[in-house]
Design an enzyme around this catalytic site. Structure first.
Site, mmCIF file in Angstrom:
data_model
loop_
_atom_site.group_PDB
_atom_site.id
_atom_site.type_symbol
_atom_site.label_atom_id
_atom_site.label_comp_id
_atom_site.label_asym_id
_atom_site.label_seq_id
_atom_site.Cartn_x
_atom_site.Cartn_y
_atom_site.Cartn_z
ATOM 1 N N GLY A 10 33.114 15.408 -52.948
ATOM 2 C CA GLY A 10 33.536 15.084 -51.648
ATOM 3 C C GLY A 10 35.163 15.273 -51.639
ATOM 4 C CB ALA A 12 39.855 10.514 -50.010
ATOM 5 N N GLY A 15 31.859 8.471 -49.812
ATOM 6 C CA GLY A 15 30.236 7.703 -50.530
ATOM 7 C C GLY A 15 30.095 8.702 -51.636
ATOM 8 C CB THR A 36 39.506 9.492 -65.562
ATOM 9 O OG1 THR A 36 39.028 9.309 -64.245
ATOM 10 C CG2 THR A 36 38.094 9.855 -66.124
ATOM 11 C CG HIS A 51 35.241 2.271 -57.395
ATOM 12 N ND1 HIS A 51 34.667 3.657 -57.552
ATOM 13 C CD2 HIS A 51 36.036 2.350 -56.202
ATOM 14 C CE1 HIS A 51 34.716 4.756 -56.096
ATOM 15 N NE2 HIS A 51 35.594 3.767 -55.416
ATOM 16 N NE ARG A 55 31.764 0.563 -62.892
ATOM 17 C CZ ARG A 55 32.529 1.132 -62.804
ATOM 18 N NH1 ARG A 55 32.793 0.969 -61.792
ATOM 19 N NH2 ARG A 55 33.678 -0.049 -63.855
ATOM 20 C CD GLU A 63 39.756 0.247 -68.506
ATOM 21 O OE1 GLU A 63 40.804 -0.138 -68.918
ATOM 22 O OE2 GLU A 63 38.951 -1.142 -68.119
ATOM 23 C CG ASP A 84 34.234 7.187 -59.745
ATOM 24 O OD1 ASP A 84 34.797 8.200 -59.569
ATOM 25 O OD2 ASP A 84 33.803 6.911 -59.319
#
Length: 172
Positions: A10, A12, A15, A36, A51, A55, A63, A84
């Site tokens: 999707g 930026a 969602g 990432t 983020h 979550r 990482e 992600d």
């Protein structure tokens, strides 16, 4: 071979990450978050913090901005791994002037060889205007090629726009 591969794409702030996180929770598997991004400024630090808050608990975080085999290498069949995102991973390689075709092959191989379920978040960058500079055009083209390759290898592909999912391939 990955038990199931899902691509969530999707624009930026569409969602897509929240949708992908919920999809991982619904599996009931141990959740592994492959982060990432690299943090070079306070804006990115704030985005990463949002983020992490979004979550919530219950995730093991890896990482790893470059190495797909490292990030996916320890995954187990009882895990679901959320990458992600592929867009940041690609950006890292592009700015490091790495061979994007080679790195894409390594990523696809690592996903294929991963015994866990894999969910990949990626940006759809081909819906906007043609960028005015060469680096941005190169990135847009590389992101498009990466998304095509990821979608071809996936069992399920979901496009998220305005927080609403639309399944393009497979079932959710």
């Amino acid at each position: 071979m990955a038990s199931k591969v899902t691509i969530i794409l999707g624009g930026a702030a569409s969602g897509k990450s929240a949708f992908a996180e919920q999809a991982c929770v619904k599996t009931g598997k141990s959740r592994v978050y492959w982060a990432t991004s690299q943090i070079f400024d306070s804006e990115m630090q704030e985005k990463v913090a949002r983020h992490v808050d979004q979550r919530g608990a219950g995730w093991t975080t890896i990482e790893e901005p470059y190495e797909a085999k490292t990030a996916l290498g320890a995954a187990q069949p009882h895990d679901v791994v959320l990458m992600d995102c592929a867009t940041m991973w690609l950006t890292n390689h592009l700015l490091a002037e790495n061979d994007l075709e080679k790195e894409t092959r390594v990523l696809l191989e690592a996903i294929k060889d991963c015994p866990a379920e894999v969910v990949v978040v990626t940006n759809e960058t081909g819906l906007g205007i043609v960028p005015e500079n060469a680096l941005a055009r190169r990135f847009r083209e590389a992101q498009g090629r990466l998304n095509i390759a990821l979608a071809a290898a996936a069992d399920t592909v979901v496009l998220v726009a305005a927080g609403l999912p639309m399944t393009l391939k497979g079932t959710t």
